[in-house]
Design a protein around this motif. Structure first.
Motif, PDB file in Angstrom:
ATOM      1  N   LEU A  13       4.049 -11.004  -3.252  1.00  0.00           N
ATOM      2  CA  LEU A  13       4.143 -11.452  -1.793  1.00  0.00           C
ATOM      3  C   LEU A  13       2.869 -11.671  -1.358  1.00  0.00           C
ATOM      4  O   LEU A  13       1.767 -11.089  -1.100  1.00  0.00           O
ATOM      5  CB  LEU A  13       4.698 -10.186  -1.023  1.00  0.00           C
ATOM      6  CG  LEU A  13       4.814 -10.592   0.906  1.00  0.00           C
ATOM      7  CD1 LEU A  13       5.515 -11.654   0.838  1.00  0.00           C
ATOM      8  CD2 LEU A  13       5.335  -9.365   1.349  1.00  0.00           C
ATOM      9  N   ALA A  14       2.645 -13.067  -0.961  1.00  0.00           N
ATOM     10  CA  ALA A  14       1.569 -13.588  -0.647  1.00  0.00           C
ATOM     11  C   ALA A  14       1.481 -13.831   1.109  1.00  0.00           C
ATOM     12  O   ALA A  14       2.487 -14.482   1.714  1.00  0.00           O
ATOM     13  CB  ALA A  14       1.119 -15.005  -0.995  1.00  0.00           C
ATOM     14  N   ARG A  72       5.606  -5.837  -5.911  1.00  0.00           N
ATOM     15  CA  ARG A  72       4.691  -5.191  -6.714  1.00  0.00           C
ATOM     16  C   ARG A  72       3.006  -5.612  -6.507  1.00  0.00           C
ATOM     17  O   ARG A  72       2.246  -4.768  -6.657  1.00  0.00           O
ATOM     18  CB  ARG A  72       4.777  -5.089  -8.123  1.00  0.00           C
ATOM     19  CG  ARG A  72       6.183  -4.909  -8.515  1.00  0.00           C
ATOM     20  CD  ARG A  72       6.599  -3.220  -8.366  1.00  0.00           C
ATOM     21  NE  ARG A  72       7.722  -2.856  -8.620  1.00  0.00           N
ATOM     22  CZ  ARG A  72       8.033  -2.359  -9.998  1.00  0.00           C
ATOM     23  NH1 ARG A  72       7.382  -2.649 -10.780  1.00  0.00           N
ATOM     24  NH2 ARG A  72       9.412  -1.992 -10.291  1.00  0.00           N
ATOM     25  N   HIS A  73       3.005  -6.835  -6.188  1.00  0.00           N
ATOM     26  CA  HIS A  73       1.621  -7.380  -6.037  1.00  0.00           C
ATOM     27  C   HIS A  73       1.527  -8.162  -4.606  1.00  0.00           C
ATOM     28  O   HIS A  73       2.428  -8.875  -4.293  1.00  0.00           O
ATOM     29  CB  HIS A  73       1.317  -8.333  -7.124  1.00  0.00           C
ATOM     30  CG  HIS A  73       1.270  -7.660  -8.526  1.00  0.00           C
ATOM     31  ND1 HIS A  73       0.076  -7.123  -9.068  1.00  0.00           N
ATOM     32  CD2 HIS A  73       2.211  -7.582  -9.521  1.00  0.00           C
ATOM     33  CE1 HIS A  73       0.503  -6.583 -10.316  1.00  0.00           C
ATOM     34  NE2 HIS A  73       1.631  -7.015 -10.336  1.00  0.00           N
ATOM     35  N   PHE A  74       0.481  -7.811  -3.782  1.00  0.00           N
ATOM     36  CA  PHE A  74       0.305  -8.285  -2.623  1.00  0.00           C
ATOM     37  C   PHE A  74      -1.034  -8.993  -2.543  1.00  0.00           C
ATOM     38  O   PHE A  74      -2.044  -9.001  -3.108  1.00  0.00           O
ATOM     39  CB  PHE A  74       0.136  -7.322  -1.456  1.00  0.00           C
ATOM     40  CG  PHE A  74       1.618  -6.409  -1.546  1.00  0.00           C
ATOM     41  CD1 PHE A  74       2.269  -6.895  -0.432  1.00  0.00           C
ATOM     42  CD2 PHE A  74       1.675  -5.348  -2.297  1.00  0.00           C
ATOM     43  CE1 PHE A  74       3.773  -5.971  -0.282  1.00  0.00           C
ATOM     44  CE2 PHE A  74       2.788  -4.709  -2.157  1.00  0.00           C
ATOM     45  CZ  PHE A  74       3.709  -4.962  -1.188  1.00  0.00           C
ATOM     46  N   VAL A  75      -1.028 -10.286  -1.782  1.00  0.00           N
ATOM     47  CA  VAL A  75      -2.093 -11.123  -1.558  1.00  0.00           C
ATOM     48  C   VAL A  75      -2.224 -11.236   0.179  1.00  0.00           C
ATOM     49  O   VAL A  75      -1.364 -11.797   0.551  1.00  0.00           O
ATOM     50  CB  VAL A  75      -2.178 -12.647  -2.213  1.00  0.00           C
ATOM     51  CG1 VAL A  75      -3.340 -13.326  -1.731  1.00  0.00           C
ATOM     52  CG2 VAL A  75      -2.242 -12.207  -3.538  1.00  0.00           C
ATOM     53  N   VAL A  76      -3.326 -11.225   0.533  1.00  0.00           N
ATOM     54  CA  VAL A  76      -3.459 -11.145   2.085  1.00  0.00           C
ATOM     55  C   VAL A  76      -4.682 -12.128   2.511  1.00  0.00           C
ATOM     56  O   VAL A  76      -6.011 -11.893   2.180  1.00  0.00           O
ATOM     57  CB  VAL A  76      -3.647  -9.857   2.999  1.00  0.00           C
ATOM     58  CG1 VAL A  76      -3.659 -10.384   4.467  1.00  0.00           C
ATOM     59  CG2 VAL A  76      -2.614  -9.051   2.486  1.00  0.00           C
ATOM     60  N   VAL A 130      -7.283  -9.330  -1.224  1.00  0.00           N
ATOM     61  CA  VAL A 130      -7.562  -9.643  -0.102  1.00  0.00           C
ATOM     62  C   VAL A 130      -8.642 -10.854  -0.010  1.00  0.00           C
ATOM     63  O   VAL A 130      -9.610 -10.678  -0.525  1.00  0.00           O
ATOM     64  CB  VAL A 130      -7.986  -8.607   1.096  1.00  0.00           C
ATOM     65  CG1 VAL A 130      -6.768  -7.561   1.027  1.00  0.00           C
ATOM     66  CG2 VAL A 130      -9.343  -7.837   0.624  1.00  0.00           C
ATOM     67  N   VAL A 131      -8.548 -11.737   0.944  1.00  0.00           N
ATOM     68  CA  VAL A 131      -9.437 -12.944   1.337  1.00  0.00           C
ATOM     69  C   VAL A 131      -9.783 -13.071   2.698  1.00  0.00           C
ATOM     70  O   VAL A 131      -8.943 -13.077   3.609  1.00  0.00           O
ATOM     71  CB  VAL A 131      -8.487 -14.175   0.570  1.00  0.00           C
ATOM     72  CG1 VAL A 131      -9.741 -15.328   0.483  1.00  0.00           C
ATOM     73  CG2 VAL A 131      -7.933 -14.123  -0.763  1.00  0.00           C
ATOM     74  N   GLY A 132     -11.206 -13.018   2.636  1.00  0.00           N
ATOM     75  CA  GLY A 132     -11.636 -13.379   4.312  1.00  0.00           C
ATOM     76  C   GLY A 132     -13.266 -13.640   4.373  1.00  0.00           C
ATOM     77  O   GLY A 132     -13.632 -13.492   3.353  1.00  0.00           O
TER      78      GLY A 132
END
Length: 710
Positions: free
Chosen positions: A65-66, A224-228, A254-256
């Protein structure tokens, strides 16, 4: 992507990434924090990371899930992932992800009918205020709605709001206790009528996951895997939901960029990004600092602005990323000061005209300002100069009443239109003329102009798609395109200058950017008093600077009205930029008659833009390029025009770019009329500047020679 491409070595997906992007993309497990400066290719890094994980067999694409912050960003991510061979990955906004889960689990956890989603809070808040006998106006109601949103994303109930809101300004003059009563009345009305707002979607989903372990287990089994993305903008409520999705696991990327936190008024806090290593001590941290968007001159301005704020004091200021431009050198940014707002707007209109004459498309030019109320002067100056523009506000393009009305009219007429021999652009113009579209832009500003710009954008999109599609383009295909764009909130690009507030410009970029009204009281805004608020204004200015690819203009005005005393000071943020960048000239004060153009003078300069056939003044960009209105017959060699269109189609295909990016139809018509043969003659054609001539001039001259020889 084909099956053969999917079977290729996983490492192939990492080709073309720079060293830092590759480090981010190849780190597939465990907590990962990507600190990504403006223009450094963060979306490229995270999409390649996901695709690499899928190809390597580490990720099941259906269990990733992105999460992004806008529907358009989510659509772009899905498109990129599909092109990289990972089409099954879910890329959604926080709200879209939560709403999907809420709709699925509501029958088994709550039962009954799920509350209907409320589009706007203002109507219910007006009713709540009336119950409490509070006098309100539209501006007050907007402030109340914003305060409700802040309270809810900060996970504050009406009772909790009173305890936490002491340091906040009272919304619209209503004391905190009075607002808490209004907040409670709004919640009561909403519950009585079976409604929920956008914040409730997150609250209900979080509550469902907290109260029902079966639901939580099923969601965690699914993802199972997350990208924010844009992690600096998460609110406490979004972080609460993210923690529930993770359930103690650490498969999170996480990206920011803390330097781009500009939405604290909505509850966004950079603390979660800044404290990521404290929450996950074993986390990998990768910094993306190579800027591929802006020239070294623009990047230097951005770096100096952030460096001028020294760390220290009670308010934290994290060490900002020092960006390094990867582009060739460009023009030195200009800092100017003008006598008044009208003179500043007229000067900007003049510079826009010069950029357009040199080959910069109007759609690649933006005028950015701090508050929406500043747009009027720029609207008037551009309209007087005969330059098309579009207003970009907070309202989504496809949610505008006139756009919904136009699409409904196009659907109604589609069955008849399919039998028409007319091309789709002509059909669209005909249908939209029945609801008020005219071939010439209105001279007025405000709502009338905004409505016309919306309808003109649909006509322009029809023209663009008709040019790009090699096969016959039908009305049914156009409606399908509109439906797809509406779902992704992918607004059409209009051949006009963008006028936008700095906040609404986040995530966008243009070849040329004007940052206007840079005076004390507007940048920083007058109500920014604390160090935390001033820091946010600095970051907002930084976001504005980093929207520019090549040309950057920073301007202010000494007085609000012509003849005023001129007591306004330029923004304090401009001081280090003038001092440390070594600009060729200091701030230049352009008074009336001193090199700048007043609105009337700009209008006189551009009044040469009249139809060569009937003398009618032209205001639409394509008509100005053609030098004729839509009612006058073309004066160009139609066979040559079709020859050039065929050449452009093949040439653009070789370059793998859309045909309109080579030359627009209006430019080809002018070429077919004047038949230029030398570089000097080509440069006299509207739409051909030095850059266009350098890129495509030789091929164009060869096409002209081939036509003459044939």
């Amino acid at each position: 992507m084909s099956g053969a491409a999917n079977d290729a070595a996983p490492e192939q997906v990492l080709e073309g990434l720079d060293e830092e992007q590759r480090a981010a993309a190849s780190t597939l497990t465990g907590p990962l924090c990507i600190l990504a400066g403006a223009g450094t290719g963060k979306t490229r890094a995270i999409t390649h990371r996901i695709a690499y994980g899928v190809r390597a067999g580490v990720y099941d694409p259906h269990r990733v899930l992105a999460v992004t912050f806008t529907a358009r960003a989510a659509a772009e991510m899905r498109s990129r992932l599909a092109g990289l061979g990972a089409p099954g990955v879910q890329a959604r906004t926080f709200h879209a992800s939560a709403l999907r889960q809420l709709q699925y689990f509501w029958p088994m956890t709550i039962g009954g009918q799920m509350p209907q989603l409320l589009d706007h809070k203002v109507r219910l808040l007006a009713e709540a205020a009336k119950r409490l006998r509070l006098t309100t106006d539209r501006a007050s109601l907007r402030d109340y709605a914003a305060e409700v949103e802040w309270a809810k994303v900060s996970t504050l109930t009406p009772e909790g709001y009173l305890a936490q809101a002491e340091e906040r300004d009272s919304p619209a003059g209503l004391d905190h206790r009075g607002f808490a009563r209004l907040y409670q009345a709004y919640e009561d009305i909403k519950e009585d009528r079976g409604l929920m707002d956008f914040e409730d979607v997150l609250l209900f989903t979080a509550g469902m996951l907290e109260s029902d372990e079966r639901v939580a287990a099923q969601v965690r089994q699914q993802y199972r895997h997350f990208v924010v993305d844009e992690y600096q903008d998460v609110s406490p409520l979004q972080q609460r939901l993210l923690d529930l999705w993770l359930g103690g696991r650490q498969e999170l990327c996480v990206v920011g960029d803390a330097a781009q936190t500009i939405y604290s008024f909505t509850g966004a806090v950079p603390d979660y990004l800044l404290s990521f290593r404290r929450r996950y001590p074993e986390a990998e941290v990768v910094k993306l600092i190579r800027d591929y968007r802006s020239t070294p001159e623009v990047v230097k301005l951005a770096n100096v602005l952030l460096a001028d704020r020294r760390p220290g004091g009670p308010t934290p200021w994290p060490t900002p990323l020092q960006l390094i431009s990867q582009r060739e050198r460009g023009p030195v940014p200009e800092i100017t000061q003008h006598a008044d707002d009208d003179a500043e707007a007229a000067w900007i209109a003049q510079k826009v005209a010069e950029l357009a004459d040199s080959g910069t498309p109007l759609s690649e030019i933006a005028v950015l300002y701090r508050t929406n109320g500043q747009s009027q002067a720029f609207e008037q100056a551009l309209a007087a100069a005969g330059i098309s523009y579009q207003l970009r506000g907070s309202e989504r393009f496809f949610s505008r009443p006139e756009v919904r009305e136009a699409i409904a009219a196009l659907r109604t007429s589609s069955l008849v239109a399919e039998e028409s021999a007319e091309l789709v652009p002509e059909q669209v113009r005909g249908v939209l003329s029945s609801i008020g579209f005219t071939r010439q832009a209105p001279t007025s500003t405000g709502a009338v102009r905004e409505r016309w710009e919306s309808l003109a954008a649909l006509v322009s999109l029809a023209e663009q798609l008709n040019t790009e599609r090699e096969s016959a383009f039908t009305m049914r295909e156009f409606l399908a395109e509109l439906e797809e764009r509406s779902a992704a909130q992918h607004a059409p690009t209009v051949e006009g200058v963008t006028l936008a507030s700095l906040h609404s410009a986040k995530g966008l970029e243009w070849e040329a950017v004007f940052l206007a009204g840079l005076c004390e009281g507007l940048m920083p805004i007058s109500f920014a008093q604390s160090q935390r608020e001033l820091d946010e204004e600095r970051r907002l200015f930084y976001v504005g600077i980093t929207r520019a690819k090549t040309h950057l203009f920073l301007s202010s005005a000494a007085a609000r009205h012509p003849g005023g005393r001129g007591r306004r000071k330029s923004s304090r943020f401009l001081i280090p930029l003038r001092k440390e960048l070594g600009l060729q000239a200091p701030a230049q004060k352009i008074a009336p008659g001193g090199g700048g153009l007043s609105v009337n003078a700009a209008a006189r300069k551009r009044r040469a833009a009249v139809c060569a056939g009937c003398g009618t003044p032209l205001t639409v960009g394509t008509q100005i390029k053609r030098r004729r209105c839509e009612d006058c017959p073309p004066r160009y060699d139609e066979q040559l025009f079709e020859h050039l269109r065929e050449w452009r189609r093949g040439y653009a295909k070789e370059l793998e770019i859309p045909a309109f990016m080579v030359f627009g139809d209006a430019t080809l018509e002018a070429i077919a009329e004047h038949r230029p043969s030398t570089d000097e003659q080509l440069l006299e054609i509207s739409g051909i500047g030095a850059k266009k001539l350098e890129s495509h001039g030789e091929q164009l001259k060869a096409a002209l020679h081939a036509y003459r020889s044939g």
